[in-house]
Design an enzyme around this catalytic site. Structure first.
Site, PDB file in Angstrom:
ATOM      1  N   ASN A   1      97.405  35.970  29.843  1.00 46.80           N
ATOM      2  CA  ASN A   1      96.826  36.438  31.103  1.00 46.80           C
ATOM      3  C   ASN A   1      96.367  37.876  30.861  1.00 46.80           C
ATOM      4  OD1 ASN A   1      96.251  37.360  33.652  1.00 46.80           O
ATOM      5  ND2 ASN A   1      98.194  36.702  34.567  1.00 46.80           N
TER       6      ASN A   1
ATOM      7  N   ARG B   1      94.465  32.399  31.755  1.00 46.74           N
ATOM      8  CA  ARG B   1      94.104  32.561  33.161  1.00 46.74           C
ATOM      9  C   ARG B   1      92.684  33.112  33.214  1.00 46.74           C
ATOM     10  NH1 ARG B   1      95.623  37.357  37.210  1.00 46.74           N
ATOM     11  NH2 ARG B   1      94.710  36.438  39.066  1.00 46.74           N
TER      12      ARG B   1
ATOM     13  N   HIS C   1      93.769  33.272  43.519  1.00 49.58           N
ATOM     14  CA  HIS C   1      95.225  33.123  43.396  1.00 49.58           C
ATOM     15  C   HIS C   1      95.632  31.648  43.404  1.00 49.58           C
ATOM     16  CE1 HIS C   1      95.729  37.429  45.107  1.00 49.58           C
ATOM     17  NE2 HIS C   1      95.901  37.460  43.802  1.00 49.58           N
TER      18      HIS C   1
ATOM     19  N   GLY D   1     100.791  40.596  45.944  1.00 50.89           N
ATOM     20  CA  GLY D   1     101.050  41.308  44.686  1.00 50.89           C
ATOM     21  C   GLY D   1     100.111  42.498  44.615  1.00 50.89           C
ATOM     22  N   SER D   2      99.539  42.764  43.424  1.00 51.12           N
ATOM     23  CA  SER D   2      98.499  43.793  43.336  1.00 51.12           C
ATOM     24  C   SER D   2      97.284  43.307  44.111  1.00 51.12           C
ATOM     25  CB  SER D   2      98.103  44.040  41.889  1.00 51.12           C
ATOM     26  OG  SER D   2      99.210  44.421  41.149  1.00 51.12           O
ATOM     27  N   GLY D   3      96.909  42.063  43.849  1.00 52.46           N
ATOM     28  CA  GLY D   3      95.933  41.379  44.697  1.00 52.46           C
ATOM     29  C   GLY D   3      96.704  40.715  45.834  1.00 52.46           C
TER      30      GLY D   3
ATOM     31  N   ARG E   1      92.060  47.335  46.674  1.00 50.31           N
ATOM     32  CA  ARG E   1      90.875  46.729  47.314  1.00 50.31           C
ATOM     33  C   ARG E   1      91.090  46.693  48.832  1.00 50.31           C
ATOM     34  NH1 ARG E   1      91.408  41.375  43.880  1.00 50.31           N
ATOM     35  NH2 ARG E   1      93.120  42.442  42.837  1.00 50.31           N
TER      36      ARG E   1
ATOM     37  N   GLY F   1     104.856  39.832  43.713  1.00 54.59           N
ATOM     38  CA  GLY F   1     105.675  41.057  43.623  1.00 54.59           C
ATOM     39  C   GLY F   1     106.212  41.579  44.940  1.00 54.59           C
TER      40      GLY F   1
ATOM     41  N   GLU G   1     102.688  31.510  37.748  1.00 53.83           N
ATOM     42  CA  GLU G   1     101.338  31.070  37.380  1.00 53.83           C
ATOM     43  C   GLU G   1     101.272  30.637  35.920  1.00 53.83           C
ATOM     44  OE1 GLU G   1     100.773  34.876  39.097  1.00 53.83           O
ATOM     45  OE2 GLU G   1      98.739  34.359  39.691  1.00 53.83           O
TER      46      GLU G   1
HETATM   47  P1  ADP Z   1     100.380  41.708  39.491  1.00 54.48           P
HETATM   48  O1  ADP Z   1     101.070  40.636  38.688  1.00 54.48           O
HETATM   49  O2  ADP Z   1      99.084  41.308  40.063  1.00 54.48           O
HETATM   50  O3  ADP Z   1     100.367  43.077  38.855  1.00 54.48           O
HETATM   51  P2  ADP Z   1     102.736  41.616  41.136  1.00 54.48           P
HETATM   52  O4  ADP Z   1     102.859  40.259  41.700  1.00 54.48           O
HETATM   53  O5  ADP Z   1     103.644  41.998  40.021  1.00 54.48           O
HETATM   54  O6  ADP Z   1     101.235  41.930  40.799  1.00 54.48           O
HETATM   55  O7  ADP Z   1     102.948  42.656  42.352  1.00 54.48           O
HETATM   56  C1  ADP Z   1     102.837  44.034  42.164  1.00 54.48           C
HETATM   57  C2  ADP Z   1     103.254  44.707  43.467  1.00 54.48           C
HETATM   58  O8  ADP Z   1     104.579  44.282  43.821  1.00 54.48           O
HETATM   59  C3  ADP Z   1     103.292  46.228  43.359  1.00 54.48           C
HETATM   60  O9  ADP Z   1     102.727  46.812  44.532  1.00 54.48           O
HETATM   61  C4  ADP Z   1     104.782  46.516  43.324  1.00 54.48           C
HETATM   62  O10 ADP Z   1     105.074  47.778  43.857  1.00 54.48           O
HETATM   63  C5  ADP Z   1     105.305  45.422  44.222  1.00 54.48           C
HETATM   64  N1  ADP Z   1     106.752  45.220  44.042  1.00 54.48           N
HETATM   65  C6  ADP Z   1     107.413  44.763  42.971  1.00 54.48           C
HETATM   66  N2  ADP Z   1     108.756  44.800  43.198  1.00 54.48           N
HETATM   67  C7  ADP Z   1     108.916  45.292  44.449  1.00 54.48           C
HETATM   68  C8  ADP Z   1     110.059  45.590  45.272  1.00 54.48           C
HETATM   69  N3  ADP Z   1     111.288  45.379  44.835  1.00 54.48           N
HETATM   70  N4  ADP Z   1     109.827  46.080  46.507  1.00 54.48           N
HETATM   71  C9  ADP Z   1     108.579  46.306  46.951  1.00 54.48           C
HETATM   72  N5  ADP Z   1     107.468  46.047  46.226  1.00 54.48           N
HETATM   73  C10 ADP Z   1     107.637  45.566  44.998  1.00 54.48           C
END
Ligand code: ADP
Length: 398
Positions: free
Chosen positions: A13, A98, A186, A215-217, A246, A332, A383
């Site tokens: 990914n 991915r 997603h 998550g980030s998205g 975004r 996340g 995923e």
């Molecule tokens: P990606 O895989 O797209 O980078 P993730 O699904 O890992 O995204 O999500 C990232 C987001 O999740 C970030 O904003 C991070 O701060 C948030 N995050 C991860 N753990 C926690 C937590 N324990 N409490 C609050 N937010 C969290």
């Protein structure tokens, strides 16, 4: 690393700031067991890091990488590729990738050949944050190991079950025919959630479910019996709910206004993909944990905005299903932040939705109170496993 006798599948990914990789053993019953997972993150920063864990999550390696060796995804994939070729015990039977956008042509995972790669490259501008990065390792591996099957799995594919109406914008037919549609993203995450619901929560799986990938998205998906019927994301991964960098929903007049101010296409693109959302609102950053730890009024406002608009966007999907039987949080933020889940759900009290603080604090699986009119759950997404399954199914059909 222990010797392995079984065949394996590698999943990659590749994003703009990280390359994640996972190795799965293929069991006798086609069950896939993770044996290795790692990521090189901080690509393009002063502190790139390569971290690898074994199948039990125990650290195998944690190493700083010289910034010049990870200045972009092309450099970074050399680092990852070199580490993998030195540490994998034999070649995987295939690699699953991915790929964010499958456009109108791809509604299912596909074995990549030169023609497919060309078609996917034509979609780069529809996912500028992702597509070119997703394709970079496919290209390099094809050049070096042309005999190794590679499978592209799309974030858009799960949403191809949408009705033609759900895929529309209120634009002339000609644009729809040219591919200006609401693709949704997603999908690999929602596919896993649907699969998980069937196994772990079989009473809920056939129903009308709103799943939110936070998550980030950030997006949400309306699913009936595990099939997507609507998504908050559309033509690109910019639409819908506010995200890390975004903006989500935006009056297109704002883009016109930015153009009138003299911003170029590339500047606007960079702005919309990298400078908005939680980062733009807070002026601090896009990391939810950092914002939660801050008492800066702009960080507080960013979280207030996030909770409100995510709550509104999620619940709006109920119209696509004429009701909601269950709500699921994932990714996340969705999996790990009781505070954000509770804030979002606080906008749904008028619907009789109640969160149980204790269940919420433990991250579920059920976080709603017994008297809640609609059940609310947390499901950890995966995923990579979905990509590995699709890859196995394509290269070695059951
Ligand atoms: P990606 O895989 O797209 O980078 P993730 O699904 O890992 O995204 O999500 C990232 C987001 O999740 C970030 O904003 C991070 O701060 C948030 N995050 C991860 N753990 C926690 C937590 N324990 N409490 C609050 N937010 C969290």
């Amino acid at each position: 690393m222990p010797a392995r006798s079984r065949d394996t599948i590698l999943v990659i990914n590749a994003g703009s700031s990280s390359i994640k990789f996972y190795l799965y053993d293929i069991g006798a019953q086609r069950e896939l067991t993770p044996v290795l997972g790692g990521q090189l993150d901080g690509i393009g920063t002063q502190h790139p890091r390569l971290r690898v864990r074994d199948g039990d999550g125990q650290p195998v390696l944690e190493r700083q990488i010289a910034p010049r060796h990870a200045s972009d995804v092309n450099d970074a994939q050399e680092v990852v590729g070199t580490w993998l070729s030195g540490h994998l015990n034999g070649s995987p039977i295939a690699i699953g990738h991915r790929v964010v956008h499958g456009g109108t042509a791809f509604s299912a995972p596909v074995l990549v050949d030169d023609q497919v790669l060309e078609q996917l490259r034509a979609l780069n501008s529809l996912a500028p944050l992702h597509q070119a990065n997703n394709l970079a390792p496919i290209q390099v591996i094809r050049e070096r190991r042309p005999e190794l099957p590679q499978v592209a799995c799309f974030d858009t594919a799960f949403h191809r079950s949408h009705s033609a109406l759900a895929d529309r914008y209120a634009l002339p037919e000609q644009l729809y025919q040219e591919g200006v549609r609401r693709y949704g993203f997603h999908g690999l995450s929602y596919e896993y959630v649907a699969q998980r619901l069937r196994r772990a929560l079989p009473d809920i799986a056939p129903g009308r479910v709103i799943a939110a990938h936070l998550g980030s998205g950030v997006s949400a998906c309306a699913m009936v019996n595990g099939k997507s019927v609507d998504s908050t994301m559309g033509f690109t991964a910019l639409e819908g709910l506010p995200m890390g960098t975004r903006p989500g929903r935006l009056d297109p007049g704002i883009v016109l206004w930015l153009m009138e101010r003299g911003m170029s296409h590339d500047e606007i693109q960079h702005f919309l993909y990298h400078e908005c959302g939680l980062k733009g609102l807070s002026g601090i950053g896009n990391d939810m944990r950092e914002l939660q730890a801050s008492d800066d009024p702009a960080a507080v406002m960013a979280l207030d905005y996030f909770a409100w608009r995510v709550a509104e966007g999620m619940i709006g999907l109920g119209c696509a299903m004429n009701g909601i039987d269950a709500i699921v949080f994932t990714a996340g933020i969705g999996e790990n932040s009781p505070d954000i889940r509770a804030r979002i759900a606080s906008y749904w009290e008028w619907l009789g939705i109640r969160i149980d603080p204790e269940r919420n604090r433990h991250n579920g699986p059920r976080i709603s109170a017994d008297d809640s009119k609609i059940g609310v759950y947390v499901v950890r997404t995966n995923e990579e496993l979905v990509i590995a399954q699709h890859t196995l199914d394509l290269v070695r059909p059951a």
